[in-house]
Design a protein around this motif. Sequence first.
Motif, PDB file in Angstrom:
ATOM      1  N   VAL A 195     -30.093  31.071  94.467  1.00 49.82           N
ATOM      2  CA  VAL A 195     -29.729  32.483  94.659  1.00 49.82           C
ATOM      3  C   VAL A 195     -29.507  33.147  93.296  1.00 49.82           C
ATOM      4  O   VAL A 195     -29.946  34.271  93.049  1.00 49.82           O
ATOM      5  CB  VAL A 195     -28.467  32.599  95.552  1.00 49.82           C
ATOM      6  N   ALA A 196     -28.833  32.404  92.381  1.00 46.32           N
ATOM      7  CA  ALA A 196     -28.575  32.951  91.044  1.00 46.32           C
ATOM      8  C   ALA A 196     -29.891  33.268  90.333  1.00 46.32           C
ATOM      9  O   ALA A 196     -30.055  34.335  89.726  1.00 46.32           O
ATOM     10  CB  ALA A 196     -27.751  31.957  90.229  1.00 46.32           C
ATOM     11  N   LEU A 197     -30.852  32.363  90.449  1.00 44.20           N
ATOM     12  CA  LEU A 197     -32.143  32.572  89.767  1.00 44.20           C
ATOM     13  C   LEU A 197     -32.921  33.722  90.407  1.00 44.20           C
ATOM     14  O   LEU A 197     -33.551  34.531  89.716  1.00 44.20           O
ATOM     15  CB  LEU A 197     -32.982  31.277  89.800  1.00 44.20           C
TER      16      LEU A 197
ATOM     17  N   LEU B 233     -30.487  27.119  85.384  1.00 39.72           N
ATOM     18  CA  LEU B 233     -30.126  25.746  85.767  1.00 39.72           C
ATOM     19  C   LEU B 233     -30.228  25.625  87.283  1.00 39.72           C
ATOM     20  O   LEU B 233     -29.465  26.240  88.021  1.00 39.72           O
ATOM     21  CB  LEU B 233     -28.708  25.415  85.295  1.00 39.72           C
ATOM     22  N   LEU B 234     -31.181  24.824  87.724  1.00 38.20           N
ATOM     23  CA  LEU B 234     -31.484  24.753  89.154  1.00 38.20           C
ATOM     24  C   LEU B 234     -31.128  23.384  89.714  1.00 38.20           C
ATOM     25  O   LEU B 234     -31.770  22.376  89.397  1.00 38.20           O
ATOM     26  CB  LEU B 234     -32.985  25.027  89.362  1.00 38.20           C
ATOM     27  N   SER B 235     -30.082  23.335  90.545  1.00 42.55           N
ATOM     28  CA  SER B 235     -29.744  22.089  91.237  1.00 42.55           C
ATOM     29  C   SER B 235     -30.441  22.142  92.594  1.00 42.55           C
ATOM     30  O   SER B 235     -31.188  23.069  92.868  1.00 42.55           O
ATOM     31  CB  SER B 235     -28.224  21.995  91.407  1.00 42.55           C
ATOM     32  N   GLY B 236     -30.159  21.161  93.458  1.00 41.40           N
ATOM     33  CA  GLY B 236     -30.751  21.241  94.803  1.00 41.40           C
ATOM     34  C   GLY B 236     -29.813  21.959  95.766  1.00 41.40           C
ATOM     35  O   GLY B 236     -30.071  21.999  96.961  1.00 41.40           O
TER      36      GLY B 236
ATOM     37  N   ALA C  60     -31.110  33.849  77.433  1.00 43.76           N
ATOM     38  CA  ALA C  60     -29.838  33.534  78.100  1.00 43.76           C
ATOM     39  C   ALA C  60     -30.023  32.321  79.006  1.00 43.76           C
ATOM     40  O   ALA C  60     -31.148  31.948  79.351  1.00 43.76           O
ATOM     41  CB  ALA C  60     -29.359  34.733  78.920  1.00 43.76           C
ATOM     42  N   ILE C  61     -28.884  31.744  79.375  1.00 45.81           N
ATOM     43  CA  ILE C  61     -28.866  30.647  80.356  1.00 45.81           C
ATOM     44  C   ILE C  61     -28.261  31.227  81.632  1.00 45.81           C
ATOM     45  O   ILE C  61     -27.348  32.055  81.558  1.00 45.81           O
ATOM     46  CB  ILE C  61     -27.984  29.481  79.840  1.00 45.81           C
ATOM     47  N   VAL C  62     -28.775  30.799  82.779  1.00 47.22           N
ATOM     48  CA  VAL C  62     -28.223  31.283  84.054  1.00 47.22           C
ATOM     49  C   VAL C  62     -27.812  30.088  84.898  1.00 47.22           C
ATOM     50  O   VAL C  62     -28.565  29.102  84.981  1.00 47.22           O
ATOM     51  CB  VAL C  62     -29.287  32.105  84.823  1.00 47.22           C
TER      52      VAL C  62
ATOM     53  N   THR D  23     -37.534  30.129  83.312  1.00 47.96           N
ATOM     54  CA  THR D  23     -37.879  28.711  83.177  1.00 47.96           C
ATOM     55  C   THR D  23     -36.718  27.955  83.803  1.00 47.96           C
ATOM     56  O   THR D  23     -35.585  28.029  83.310  1.00 47.96           O
ATOM     57  CB  THR D  23     -38.033  28.304  81.693  1.00 47.96           C
ATOM     58  N   ALA D  24     -36.977  27.299  84.933  1.00 50.47           N
ATOM     59  CA  ALA D  24     -35.903  26.579  85.631  1.00 50.47           C
ATOM     60  C   ALA D  24     -35.809  25.159  85.075  1.00 50.47           C
ATOM     61  O   ALA D  24     -36.833  24.502  84.861  1.00 50.47           O
ATOM     62  CB  ALA D  24     -36.194  26.551  87.123  1.00 50.47           C
ATOM     63  N   LEU D  25     -34.562  24.716  84.845  1.00 48.88           N
ATOM     64  CA  LEU D  25     -34.345  23.332  84.395  1.00 48.88           C
ATOM     65  C   LEU D  25     -33.634  22.598  85.505  1.00 48.88           C
ATOM     66  O   LEU D  25     -32.593  23.054  85.984  1.00 48.88           O
ATOM     67  CB  LEU D  25     -33.404  23.285  83.188  1.00 48.88           C
ATOM     68  N   HIS D  26     -34.214  21.472  85.895  1.00 51.82           N
ATOM     69  CA  HIS D  26     -33.459  20.612  86.801  1.00 51.82           C
ATOM     70  C   HIS D  26     -33.142  19.309  86.085  1.00 51.82           C
ATOM     71  O   HIS D  26     -34.050  18.645  85.564  1.00 51.82           O
ATOM     72  CB  HIS D  26     -34.234  20.321  88.086  1.00 51.82           C
ATOM     73  N   PHE D  27     -31.861  18.969  86.055  1.00 49.68           N
ATOM     74  CA  PHE D  27     -31.462  17.699  85.463  1.00 49.68           C
ATOM     75  C   PHE D  27     -31.474  16.632  86.551  1.00 49.68           C
ATOM     76  O   PHE D  27     -30.705  16.723  87.519  1.00 49.68           O
ATOM     77  CB  PHE D  27     -30.072  17.830  84.820  1.00 49.68           C
ATOM     78  N   ASP D  28     -32.360  15.678  86.364  1.00 53.83           N
ATOM     79  CA  ASP D  28     -32.508  14.600  87.344  1.00 53.83           C
ATOM     80  C   ASP D  28     -31.412  13.567  87.074  1.00 53.83           C
ATOM     81  O   ASP D  28     -31.486  12.824  86.096  1.00 53.83           O
ATOM     82  CB  ASP D  28     -33.914  13.991  87.154  1.00 53.83           C
TER      83      ASP D  28
END
Length: 373
Positions: free
Chosen positions: A189-191, A180-183, A280-282, A202-207
């Motif tokens: 850092v986690a990813l 889960l990638l925010s701005g 897994a989810i990160v 696979t990074a997911l960004h929720f807009d």
Amino acid sequence: MENFTYDLIIARYGEIGIKSPKVRKKFENKLVQNIKSSLNADIYIEDGRIFIYPKNFKKALKSLKRIFGIVSFSPAIKTSAEFNEIKNKLVDYVRRLGINKKMSFAIRPRRVGNHEFTSQDLAEFAGDVVVKETGAKVDLDNPDIEIFIEVRHENSYIYHEIVEGPGGLPVGTQGKVIGLLSGGIDSPVALYLMMKRGCSVTALHFDIRPFTIDGNIKKVKKISEVLESYSSGEFELLILKYGDVLKKIKKIAGKSTCIVCRHLMYKIAEKIAKKKNAHAIVDGSSLGQVASQTLPNILTTHYGIEIPILSPLIGMDKTEIRKIAEKIGTYEISCESPDICKAVPKHPVTYSTPKKLTSILDRMDVDEILKKY
Ligand SMILES: Nc1ncnc2c1ncn2[C@@H]1O[C@H](COP(=O)(O)OP(=O)(O)OP(=O)(O)O)[C@@H](O)[C@H]1O
């Protein structure tokens, strides 16, 4: 180093070396594949070392600093295991290094294979060559410069630098995670840390627009480019529209908005994990950092999610996280514009329960929301 022409780069790996022969072979092959995807080179593995003959040396030295699994590397010159040839190359090498009589040096010998000489013979011979050529003094404890000579079967390699690599495990050896990638500062850092442990991402960004500014998407794309540069090609970014869902959540959940918002992000991530064959989810949670990251809230947001949710930053403080972000090159980008979510309630709950979460979800059509992803 700029004055030098080298023949090859010798790279070393760490943890892979302690695996069983079967796993080791698999990891070595993946590491070679990852190096090949990052640079144009002929590559061989022998006796726990990687021998890289790149087409573009400068680019290769830069790329190797971003390939997980590599602990260190050394640009080197190659010759045969004959003392005379070692002498010729060594004389040339110390001349180019500019070693002079005011300096001290040490020869660090290493030998693999059957030879008529010992490592000690090699060190004495090479030391003599350097003293005669430069007038420099031998100092084995605290030398100004170390010269490494590795004789491996019929070849020898001479180098003086050991450059630190990023360590970790080759990306892809530990399967895939959904990140889960925010701005913000934390999630990149986690990813990064999960890639370092061998995961492809696979990074997911929720807009969440209109609850944040337009610039956030551009920022996330820039951060992704940096992360991708460490991934050996095993990184992708998916941007998912989430603004309308957040509108609904805010209306129904009130003070629990952040809890429900995070829980549904996990739900969607879990669905995408199945599609992408991820295990897994990160996320970038760090205990106690913001209201949604108390232990009761973590328990609640994870409720009913059937795959592990990993938070590699959970025990780190902001200074530690920031240091890594600076080192990997995402910090400045994250700070470009504030990453504020306007949906956060004035007094968010810090002690939620799965029961409360369930009662809110019962008032939302979660299946209908999930169908869209
Ligand atoms: N819009 C988003 N898209 C994807 N993931 C998100 C989003 N917002 C938050 N997350 C995930 O939830 C985690 C916790 O977010 P939160 O906003 O509570 O904390 P944070 O300390 O601000 O995190 P960060 O610095 O990563 O933004 C983030 O680290 C990230 O993994």
